[in-house]
Design an enzyme around this catalytic site. Structure first.
Site, PDB file in Angstrom:
ATOM      1  N   SER A  31       0.850  -1.191   0.000  1.00 24.48           N
ATOM      2  CA  SER A  31       0.000   0.000   0.000  1.00 24.48           C
ATOM      3  C   SER A  31       0.881   1.235   0.000  1.00 24.48           C
ATOM      4  CB  SER A  31      -0.921   0.010   1.234  1.00 24.48           C
ATOM      5  OG  SER A  31      -0.156   0.105   2.420  1.00 24.48           O
ATOM      6  N   TYR A 185       8.408   8.354  17.723  1.00 19.24           N
ATOM      7  CA  TYR A 185       8.499   8.233  16.261  1.00 19.24           C
ATOM      8  C   TYR A 185       9.741   8.950  15.744  1.00 19.24           C
ATOM      9  CZ  TYR A 185       7.429   8.889  11.303  1.00 19.24           C
ATOM     10  OH  TYR A 185       7.498   8.907   9.935  1.00 19.24           O
TER      11      TYR A 185
END
Length: 318
Positions: A31, A185
Site C-alpha cells: 500500500s 516516532y
C-alpha cells in the site's frame, strides 16, 4: 534553495530506463508509497519482491498489479513482520534461497504516531523496534547479496527526525518514562538515518565501494501511515491536511525512494533526498536539508553497537 540538479521539475520517474534483469526488494509495499514504487518499477520491467506483514493484503496487491501489467509481471512477496526479529530472520533466509540478485533493498515500511506505548515481542518500543531494529537486522542479513549485485540500500526516513528530541535517548530508548507518540516516532526515524550514515562511514573505512547507501523521505504524502496508527486528534489533523496543497499523492511520495534506488547520476550519499518545495513537504524532488544531528558521529557509533547487541547480529564489512 531548491536543488536544480535534475531541472526545475526535479527528479521524476521519466528518468528511469529499462530495468529488465534487475530485482528490487521493498518493505511495506502492499500500500501507499511502497506500492506506488513497486508499480513504477514493474512498469520499467524490473522484478519486485515485497516484504510485507499481511499475506492477504500482499496477495490483493499482487492481483491488482498483475491486472495492470499482465500475468507475467515479476512481482512476488515474502511475509515478514519487522516488529518480530524471528520473522525478519525467517524472511531473510527465504530471500537468500529464492532471490539470487538484489539491486536495491528499499527500507520503506514504517509505523508512526502510536498513541500509547506498545512493545514488540522482542521487548522494544514498537516504533523503534519496527522502523529501526527490524530494518537494521534485515539489511545486515541481506547485505552480502546486495553487495554481490553492486547494489544499494535505501533508507526511507522522515522529516520527523527533526521534530522531536533530535537525539537518541540512550538512557531510556524504550520510553519507560515520558512516552509521547511524536518523540518516539522521531527517535525511530533518526535512528534509521544514523544507521544509514554510519553504514556509509563503515563501508568507506573498509574500502567497500560496491554498495551505495542513500537516505530519502517522501514528504507529506497521502497514505494510510497516520490514519492507521495515530490517535483520533492526529488522524483528524492529518485528514484536514490531505485536503490542502501541502500534501501530495502517494505516487509523488514514491519518487524519492525510486530516485535513490535507480538514478545513475546520484553520487552524494551523505544527504537527505526528497521534495524541495514548501517546507520540503511537497515539490520537485532533489537534495533537501540535512541537519547535523542526524550524523552526530558519537551517537551513530554508539547506536550501531547498541543495535547489534539488541538484534543479536554483528555486521562484518572487512
Amino acid at each position: 534553495m531548491a536543488d536544480t540538479t535534475f531541472g526545475p521539475k526535479g527528479w521524476t520517474p521519466e528518468r528511469i530506463g529499462d530495468l529488465y534483469g534487475k530485482t528490487y526488494l521493498i518493505t511495506g509495499a502492499n500500500s501507499g508509497v511502497g506500492f506506488q514504487a513497486a508499480r513504477t518499477l514493474l512498469k520499467r520491467n524490473a522484478k519486485v519482491v515485497m516484504l510485507n506483514r499481511s499475506a492477504e493484503k500482499s496477495r490483493a496487491a499482487i492481483d491488482e498489479l498483475k491486472q495492470e501489467f499482465g500475468p507475467t509481471a515479476e512481482i512476488d512477496f515474502v511475509r515478514m513482520d519487522l516488529a518480530n526479529l524471528d520473522s525478519v530472520r525467517d524472511a531473510a533466509a527465504k530471500v537468500l534461497k529464492t532471490v539470487p540478485q538484489i539491486d536495491a533493498l528499499v527500507c520503506n515500511a514504517a509505523i508512526a504516531q502510536v498513541p500509547a506505548r506498545k512493545m514488540t515481542v522482542d521487548g522494544f518500543e514498537s516504533q523503534l523496534g519496527t522502523n529501526h531494529y527490524g530494518h537494521f537486522l534485515l539489511s545486515g542479513l541481506l547485505f552480502d547479496r546486495v553487495a554481490k549485485s553492486n547494489g544499494r540500500v535505501v533508507v526511507v526516513a522522515s522529516l520527523g527526525y527533526n521534530m522531536g528530541l533530535r537525539t537518541i535517548k540512550f538512557d531510556d530508548m524504550n520510553w519507560d518514562e515520558d512516552y509521547t507518540p511524536n518523540d518516539a516516532y522521531s527517535q525511530s526515524k533518526l535512528a534509521q538515518m544514523m544507521f544509514a550514515y554510519e553504514l556509509q562511514d563503515r563501508l568507506e573505512a573498509a574500502g567497500r565501494t560496491e554498495v551505495k547507501v542513500f537516505v530519502c523521505h517522501p514528504g507529506a504524502s497521502a497514505t494510510s501511515l497516520i490514519s492507521t496508527n495515530g490517535n483520533r486528534v492526529t488522524r483528524m489533523i492529518w485528514w484536514l491536511m490531505t485536503k490542502t496543497p501541502v500534501v501530495q499523492t502517494a505516487e509523488q511520495g514514491s519518487y524519492p525512494e525510486l530516485m535513490c534506488a535507480t538514478e545513475g547520476d546520484l553520487t552524494e550519499q551523505r544527504a537527505l533526498y526528497g521534495p524541495t518545495g514548501t517546507r520540503e513537504y511537497v515539490g520537485p524532488v532533489g537534495k533537501g536539508t540535512l541537519h547535523a544531528h542526524a550524523y552526530d558521529k558519537a551517537a551513530m557509533t554508539r547506536l550501531w553497537t547498541v543495535s547489534e547487541e539488541a538484534v543479536g547480529f554483528r555486521w562484518r564489512l572487512q
